[in-house]
Structure formats: C-alpha cells, structure tokens
Write an enzyme that holds these catalytic residues in place. Structure first.
Site, PDB file in Angstrom:
ATOM      1  N   LYS A  58       7.597  -0.834  -6.303  1.00 42.08           N
ATOM      2  CA  LYS A  58       6.922  -2.146  -6.234  1.00 42.08           C
ATOM      3  C   LYS A  58       6.610  -2.645  -7.647  1.00 42.08           C
ATOM      4  CE  LYS A  58       5.068  -1.392  -1.618  1.00 42.08           C
ATOM      5  NZ  LYS A  58       3.967  -0.966  -0.745  1.00 42.08           N
ATOM      6  N   GLN A 102      -2.077   0.733  -1.465  1.00 44.80           N
ATOM      7  CA  GLN A 102      -1.042   1.497  -0.772  1.00 44.80           C
ATOM      8  C   GLN A 102      -1.672   2.377   0.309  1.00 44.80           C
ATOM      9  OE1 GLN A 102       2.195   1.031  -1.208  1.00 44.80           O
ATOM     10  NE2 GLN A 102       2.897   2.633   0.139  1.00 44.80           N
ATOM     11  N   ASP A 126      -0.650  -8.289   1.229  1.00 40.08           N
ATOM     12  CA  ASP A 126      -0.146  -7.361   2.243  1.00 40.08           C
ATOM     13  C   ASP A 126      -0.398  -7.906   3.642  1.00 40.08           C
ATOM     14  OD1 ASP A 126       1.226  -5.015   2.020  1.00 40.08           O
ATOM     15  OD2 ASP A 126      -0.532  -3.716   1.985  1.00 40.08           O
TER      16      ASP A 126
HETATM   17  N1  GUN Z   1       2.571   1.992   3.230  1.00 41.16           N
HETATM   18  C1  GUN Z   1       3.759   1.877   3.828  1.00 41.16           C
HETATM   19  N2  GUN Z   1       4.092   0.583   3.946  1.00 41.16           N
HETATM   20  C2  GUN Z   1       3.094  -0.130   3.426  1.00 41.16           C
HETATM   21  C3  GUN Z   1       2.850  -1.523   3.267  1.00 41.16           C
HETATM   22  O1  GUN Z   1       3.634  -2.387   3.642  1.00 41.16           O
HETATM   23  N3  GUN Z   1       1.679  -1.847   2.673  1.00 41.16           N
HETATM   24  C4  GUN Z   1       0.794  -0.918   2.271  1.00 41.16           C
HETATM   25  N4  GUN Z   1      -0.336  -1.333   1.712  1.00 41.16           N
HETATM   26  N5  GUN Z   1       0.975   0.374   2.409  1.00 41.16           N
HETATM   27  C5  GUN Z   1       2.117   0.761   2.980  1.00 41.16           C
END
Ligand code: GUN
Length: 305
Positions: A58, A102, A126
């Site tokens: 990311k 995350q 998100d």
């Molecule tokens: N962990 C796995 N996929 C995601 C996501 O799309 N957002 C977040 N914050 N954590 C994740």
C-alpha cells in the site's frame, strides 16, 4: 496457465495498474489546480507477516501515485489507548486526507473504537466507520470499502454488468461480504450471502451467475460448485502448505467451468490497493474544495492528451 484453463482471466494486476495511472493523473491535476498533495496514513500494529506485506504494498503504490505517505508501525503489545491516540493525532493533521488501520489487530485490541477515532469520516478511506457504512446502505455518497469496491471496478472494467445477475457471496465479513452485497444490490444484482451456517453451500454456489469467495479458507470452493459459464471472484489470500499464496477457490478446477475468473495472487488483491488510492484522492479533492470535475474528468484535448 494450464492447458485445461478455459475461463477468461480477469487480470487484477493490469486493471489495478490502469486505476493507479488514473489516480496518478488525478494527483497531477489536483496539484495543477492549486490543491494539496494527497496524504495517506497507514497504521500497522503488530508483526503479522501478511499484514506487513500488504502495508508495504500500500505504501509503495501510494508513493508511486504521488501521495505523501505516513507509515506508522506500532509494536505487538500496543495498548488500546496508544493506538487510539495515534489515530486521533493523524486525524487532526491537515496533511493527512486518508487513514487506514490495517486489520486484523493484535488480540488485545478492539478495532471498533479505533475505527471510530477516524474523524471526520471523510478521512476513512477504508469505508469502515459507521457513517460510511450507513451511507453505503442508504445509497448516499460516502467512501466505499476498498476490497468490495475493487471487485465492482474489476467487473466494470471488463464490461461485466451485474444488473439482473445472481451474485452469491461466500463470507459475511464487514470488510468484504456485507459491503459487497450492498454494492451489488445498488447495481441491481440479486444477492445471496452465505456463511458458516449456510445449508448445502455447494448448491447455493451453483446458483450463482457471479460467485464471490471471501472466507479465507484455502480452496474451499471446488470446481463443481461453479455453474458452467459463471464469473468467479476469489477474494481469499491464504498460504498453502508449500508456502505459496492460494485463494478460496480451487482455481484449476473452477477455471474449466467458469466463463471468467480472478487469479490469486494478481486478482482482487491489487484492486484493493488501487481503490484505496482512488478513495484517498477523492478525500483530498473533497477537503480542498476544488471542483472535482477539474481532477476527474478527461483533460481537454490538446492540454495533456
Ligand atoms: N486487512 C485485509 N484487508 C483489509 C482492508 O481492506 N482494510 C484494512 N484496514 N485491513 C485489511
């Protein structure tokens, strides 16, 4: 690809690159219009190896798109108070337009108050705060969760129309299953959401025009669960016994029956990252007050092509 593969491959990596190029162009236009450089903060608590890889990907993608990136790495034993404080500080920073925490968090931490600390919800790139979830259900403007938005974008960019189609989603998580059901409903799909208590899961899956697997169990979905001609989206990212990444779908068997299928890796995963960038650009534009048409519409002929 094996010789028996007949399905069209829905290449998430290539599609995500196209989205990321659109975002990078949007950043240039935003800057040219006097707007801010989009700022994304990514918070990782703990040492989960998969999460570390996702966060690194990311960060890298955001930098390539021309964003300011703040990575905050916190130890495994981070306290609830400390994590919420970090998020609140980032939320107050005018240079941060989007915040992502995350998930999953280490076991001692409760994600809900952490997500609630992402204020205003315009920074919740998100799409997980109650305000954005409500907007999704109510059909109002809001930020959409990145993985389900990536599923829809991938279908859109491959000309696959959901209207009237039966989408069967295996998995009811807040990150994927539930929000995807809402997005698909908004596209006039008929939606079935299956889960661990669903009776005769294979039969439900065989009813799908579009089958989405999002449970996190390696190769749960067998080839004969796929109706011939169905579209299969595999959201799962699991480590196989050999250490390689595998999805929730038995890819080789499913691709003999499906009309189109996403691989793992290189399917929905890259789309999730691309949609995070798209959401962050949107958040930066919204906070700037600059006319979104200056950033998102195609450039006039002869200006930059
Ligand atoms: N962990 C796995 N996929 C995601 C996501 O799309 N957002 C977040 N914050 N954590 C994740």
């Amino acid at each position: 690809m094996s010789e028996t593969t007949q399905a069209r491959l829905l290449d998430g990596k290539a599609t995500a690159l196209a989205v990321r190029e659109d975002v990078a162009r949007g950043v240039e236009r935003l800057l040219a219009a006097g707007g801010p450089r989009p700022g994304l903060a990514v918070v990782l608590a703990g040492e989960d190896p998969a999460s570390r890889v996702y966060v690194r990907n990311k960060d890298r993608a955001a930098e390539q798109a021309g964003f300011d990136v703040r990575s905050v790495m916190l130890p495994q034993d981070t306290t609830q108070a400390r994590l919420e404080e970090v998020v609140r500080e980032l939320a107050l920073d005018a240079g941060v337009h989007g915040i992502l925490v995350q998930l999953p968090l280490p076991a001692q931490l409760d994600a809900r108050p952490v997500i609630d600390s992402i204020l205003p919800p315009e920074k919740d790139v998100d799409g997980l705060t109650p305000t954005n979830v409500a907007a999704l259900v109510l059909g109002r403007d809001g930020l959409e969760p990145c993985t389900p938005a990536g599923c829809i974008e991938l279908l859109d960019r491959h000309g696959i129309d959901l209207s009237g189609q039966h989408m069967v989603i295996v998995g009811r998580s807040m990150l994927v299953g539930k929000p995807l059901a809402q997005l698909a409903l908004a596209r006039n799909a008929t939606v079935t959401v299956c889960h661990s208590r669903t009776r005769d899961l294979p039969a439900r899956c065989r009813e799908a025009d579009v089958l989405v697997a999002a449970v996190g169990r390696a190769r749960l979905v067998q080839g004969d669960w796929v109706r011939p001609g169905a579209v299969v989206l595999d959201v799962g990212i699991n480590r196989g016994e050999d250490g390689k990444l595998v999805g929730d779908v038995d890819f080789a068997a499913a691709s003999e029956r499906a009309a189109a299928i996403t691989p793992v890796p290189g399917g929905i995963g890259p789309m999730t990252i691309a949609m995070l960038l798209a959401n962050t650009l949107r958040a930066a534009v919204a906070s700037s007050g600059i006319d979104p048409a200056l950033v998102f519409s195609p450039a006039p002929q002869g200006v930059d092509g």
